[in-house]
Design an enzyme around this catalytic site. Structure first.
Site, PDB file in Angstrom:
ATOM      1  N   SER A 186       0.845  -1.201   0.000  1.00  0.00           N
ATOM      2  CA  SER A 186       0.000   0.000   0.000  1.00  0.00           C
ATOM      3  C   SER A 186       0.876   1.245   0.000  1.00  0.00           C
ATOM      4  CB  SER A 186      -0.954  -0.032   1.202  1.00  0.00           C
ATOM      5  OG  SER A 186      -1.854   1.052   1.160  1.00  0.00           O
ATOM      6  N   THR A 187       0.821   2.058   1.064  1.00  0.00           N
ATOM      7  CA  THR A 187       1.568   3.313   1.110  1.00  0.00           C
ATOM      8  C   THR A 187       3.058   3.070   0.905  1.00  0.00           C
ATOM      9  OG1 THR A 187      -0.056   4.109   2.704  1.00  0.00           O
ATOM     10  CG2 THR A 187       1.957   5.408   2.451  1.00  0.00           C
ATOM     11  N   HIS A 213      -2.926  -1.031  -3.057  1.00  0.00           N
ATOM     12  CA  HIS A 213      -4.088  -0.205  -2.757  1.00  0.00           C
ATOM     13  C   HIS A 213      -4.026   1.077  -3.583  1.00  0.00           C
ATOM     14  CE1 HIS A 213      -4.337  -2.184   1.488  1.00  0.00           C
ATOM     15  NE2 HIS A 213      -4.875  -2.936   0.543  1.00  0.00           N
ATOM     16  N   MET A 306      -0.175   1.181   5.163  1.00  0.00           N
ATOM     17  CA  MET A 306      -0.967   1.470   6.356  1.00  0.00           C
ATOM     18  C   MET A 306      -1.971   0.363   6.611  1.00  0.00           C
ATOM     19  SD  MET A 306      -1.866   5.538   6.383  1.00  0.00           S
ATOM     20  CE  MET A 306      -2.792   5.517   4.861  1.00  0.00           C
ATOM     21  N   ASP A 309      -4.471  -4.811   6.400  1.00  0.00           N
ATOM     22  CA  ASP A 309      -4.894  -5.668   5.296  1.00  0.00           C
ATOM     23  C   ASP A 309      -3.752  -6.618   4.937  1.00  0.00           C
ATOM     24  OD1 ASP A 309      -6.569  -6.642   3.292  1.00  0.00           O
ATOM     25  OD2 ASP A 309      -5.779  -5.237   1.802  1.00  0.00           O
TER      26      ASP A 309
END
Length: 372
Positions: A186-187, A213, A306, A309
């Protein structure tokens, strides 16, 4: 009590500067210390405001957001940036370039008709991204204090040194080779993938499936950019796509991706199933299907991001006999998603970003899985 994060808003539109300032006024742990109508003014005002993070528009006169990021890097300034991006193919390409140039993350400029709903969405997105950036700064300070004398964070042990006592290994026979690698991120993902994926060899004999994401449009731009860098072809996934060796597939933004048996092979299924962990695509959604279809022939890789998940998905992989590789805290932009699997004892291998591709290659070529 920790001091609030000092933020400067940089956008050429007076109205949007006011909207963002009003939104941030309601965010705990954030202090707006200034605004600027373009990148050059923002850089000139950094020292006077003491800003630690910029909420930065991409398209501005005199100096745009991307130029600001390059200048921050050139001057080695201790300031981060969260980009304001439009949901267009051009905006996606520019945003991905900004992430590779050092931006922490991005938020989409709301485009709905309901003004209050737009404000609420912007407040939620900015609050979570800025809080994550504040935590990252705190962790970086702690790592610098704990680092060896050369100022560099300690490196993680190799494949052969990590958790030897916790996980046994057995070599698979010819009928049980590793057949898939699934990645959740993600991030910090685009630059991390741009570093990791080109290290995978062109003759990798398994497919690589990625959940990053991201909203729609952005994942296609991400795939196109990575395809130019990698020895393996990188594509945005499509429904019904058969899986074969040496392919990298990225889940399309705003949709779920899973694997399913089809005759003698395996295909990708792209669905509109509900979000999981507020994410669509979701790492847990993909990993769960990979565990069901491939069992001990799967490798799950959980990387910077973050939230949590992927933790449940890693547990599913472990329960079916698969491997879990996690990125270490020191090289994560946000040590969120790998943290759960590592602290829960689900990660067989904890590796810095620069070594993850090597760990994947070793596992695929050696054909090993944890003992059960």
């Amino acid at each position: 009590m920790e001091a609030p994060l000092r933020v400067m808003i940089v956008d050429d539109a007076v109205l949007y500067r006011k909207i963002v300032a009003d939104v941030l006024a309601g965010c705990p742990g954030v202090e707006v210390v200034g605004t600027a109508a373009n990148g050059r003014l923002a850089l000139d005002r950094l020292a006077a405001t003491g800003a630690e993070c910029l909420v930065l528009d991409l398209n501005m006169p005199e100096m745009d957001g991307l130029e600001v990021l390059h200048e921050i890097r050139r001057r080695r300034l201790d300031v981060g940036a969260v980009m304001l991006s439009a949901l267009t193919s051009e905006g996606a390409a520019e945003t991905l370039a900004a992430l590779e140039a050092g931006a922490f993350d991005f938020v989409l400029k709301p485009s709905g008709q309901n003004i209050e709903a737009n404000r609420a969405m912007l407040r939620s997105e900015l609050a979570s991204k800025l809080e994550a950036y504040r935590r990252r700064r705190s962790i970086q300070r702690l790592l610098r204090r704990a680092a060896p004398g050369d100022g560099q964070p300690p490196t993680a042990p190799s494949l052969h040194a990590v958790q030897k006592s916790a996980v046994g290994r057995r070599r698979l026979g010819p009928s049980e080779p590793v057949e898939v690698v699934a990645v959740g991120i993600s991030t910090g993902g685009p630059p991390a993938l741009a570093e990791m994926l080109p290290r995978l060899p062109g003759d990798l004999r398994v497919p690589v499936l990625i959940v990053q994401h991201m909203p729609p449009v952005f994942t296609r731009s991400l795939a196109e950019g990575l395809d130019r860098r990698c020895a393996l072809p990188v594509r945005e996934a499509s429904d019904g796509q058969p899986l074969g060796p040496g392919q990298i597939w990225i889940a399309p933004g705003g949709r779920q991706m899973r694997v399913a048996r089809s005759g003698d092979g395996v295909v990708l299924q792209i669905t509109d199933d509900p979000p999981e962990n507020n994410c669509r695509p979701s790492v847990d959604y993909l990993f769960r299907s990979v565990a069901e279809v491939y069992g001990p022939r799967a490798i799950g890789v959980i990387m910077t991001g973050m939230g949590n998940d992927g933790t449940a998905g890693c547990r599913s992989l472990k329960e079916r006999g698969g491997w879990v590789v996690a990125q270490d805290a020191a090289t994560c932009v946000v040590y969120g998603m790998p943290r759960g699997p590592i602290e829960s004892g689900l990660a067989d291998i904890v590796a810095p970003l620069g070594r993850i591709a090597d760990e994947i290659r070793v596992l695929v070529n050696r054909g090993v899985v944890p003992c059960r």
